[in-house]
Design an enzyme around this catalytic site. Structure first.
Site: not given
Ligand code: PNS
Length: 169
Positions: A18, A42, A91, A129
């Site tokens: 990150h 998660k 990745r 993570s």
């Molecule tokens: O590190 P991660 O778990 O891949 O992050 C995922 C994250 C937090 C970026 C994603 O779940 C997110 O954007 N959540 C906010 C809610 C949202 O906007 N969801 C719709 C995305 S299309």
């Protein structure tokens, strides 16, 4: 106009993979907001505040990087912070399908915000993570893969989990 980007994620906890993306994004944009959120798929080990503390410490050397948290839709958060882009790290091919889906949905929700993908540094292509948490739980070394502050937080957290278990809680 300031070119501001949002780098969203769970960061549970932040890894050197990150940090590599944050450093590279900070060279491309005037300002990068690293935005910690909850991924509904998660169950996190660290609270949002703990994740923000680790990120703030690990990004202290980057003057144009801020750390924040958000709830709700990413595009709404990005829009309300005047961001022009969402930065995501890729990745492997396995990341692509889900990220592609999210990028298209985010564009449907808000056309003015572009998703920009940065390819991981090959050195970190296997890093996540989840894998860090698993290796640490079973006593393996993750030295060089996470910022030193994260090692401290993991040691504290796992110490407290062990004492909770020992106390029967
Ligand atoms: O590190 P991660 O778990 O891949 O992050 C995922 C994250 C937090 C970026 C994603 O779940 C997110 O954007 N959540 C906010 C809610 C949202 O906007 N969801 C719709 C995305 S299309």
């Amino acid at each position: 106009m300031i070119k501001r980007a949002i780098y969203p994620g769970s960061f549970d906890p932040v890894t050197n993979g990150h940090i590599d993306i944050i450093e590279r994004a900070s060279n491309l944009f005037d300002e990068v907001i690293v935005a910690v959120s909850t991924n509904i798929e998660k169950s996190p080990m660290f609270t949002i505040d703990e994740r923000k503390e680790m990120l703030s410490s690990a990004c202290a050397h980057l003057s144009n990087v801020k750390v924040d948290g958000f709830n709700g839709l990413l595009v709404r958060y990005a829009e309300s912070n005047g961001a022009i882009a969402i930065v995501k790290g890729l990745r492997a091919l396995s990341d692509f399908e889900f990220e592609f889906e999210m990028a298209l949905m985010n564009r449907r929700l808000e056309r003015r915000i572009e998703t920009v993908f940065l390819m991981t540094n090959a050195e970190y292509s296997y890093l996540s993570s989840s894998i860090i948490k698993e290796v640490v739980k079973f006593g393996g070394s993750v030295s060089g893969l996470i910022p030193p502050i994260v090692e401290e937080y993991l040691a504290k957290k796992l110490g407290s989990i062990e004492s909770i278990t020992a106390a029967g809680g």
